[in-house]
Design an enzyme around this catalytic site. Structure first.
Site: not given
Ligand code: FES
Length: 125
Positions: A72, A89, A91, A100, A104
Site C-alpha cells: 500500500k 499528485c 494522477c 505534483c 497530469h
Molecule cells: Fe499528478 Fe499533477 S496530479 S502530476
C-alpha cells in the site's frame, strides 16, 4: 487493348484472377460468402485479443509505477511541515510523487481524462 479503349481497374476482380492463377476457381458467389465470414472472423479475433490482453493487466489499476513492491502506498505529513502551500499528485504519474510535477497535463492530453492535483494552502491572512 486498342487505342481509345479505357481500361477499368478494380482491386476486387484482381482477387479472382489471382486465385485462378494459383489454380483456385472462385466465383463471385464465393466472395459474397467469404467477405462477411472474413469480417466476422477479424472482428471476433480483435475482440478476443482485447479480452485476453485485458485479463493480463488488472483493470482499474490507478498506480502503474510508484512503489509497486509495497502492499500500500501511503504518505503522511505533519501540518506544521507543509508550509504555506503544498501540491499533491492525484494522477499517479508524477516523477516527484506524492508531489505534483505537472505530469497530469500529458496524461489528460493522451487519455482525455481531467485529473489534477490536490492543493493545500493556508488561508490568506
Ligand atoms: Fe499528478 Fe499533477 S496530479 S502530476
Amino acid at each position: 487493348m486498342a487505342f481509345g479503349e479505357t481500361m477499368v481497374t478494380s482491386s476486387v476482380p484482381a482477387i479472382p484472377q489471382l486465385a485462378a492463377s494459383s489454380g483456385m476457381k472462385l466465383s463471385k458467389e464465393h466472395f459474397i460468402v467469404a467477405v462477411p465470414v472474413a469480417v466476422v472472423a477479424a472482428v471476433g479475433g480483435f475482440l478476443v485479443s482485447r479480452y485476453l490482453s485485458g485479463r493480463s493487466c488488472k483493470k482499474g489499476m490507478v498506480n502503474t509505477c510508484i512503489s509497486k513492491d509495497s502492499p500500500k502506498v501511503v504518505h503522511s505529513f505533519d501540518m506544521e511541515d507543509i508550509g504555506t502551500k503544498a501540491v499533491y499528485c492525484r494522477c499517479w504519474k508524477s516523477k516527484k510523487f506524492p508531489y505534483c510535477d505537472g505530469a497530469h497535463s500529458k496524461h489528460n492530453e493522451e487519455t482525455g481524462d481531467n485529473v489534477g492535483p490536490l492543493i493545500i494552502k493556508k488561508k490568506d491572512a
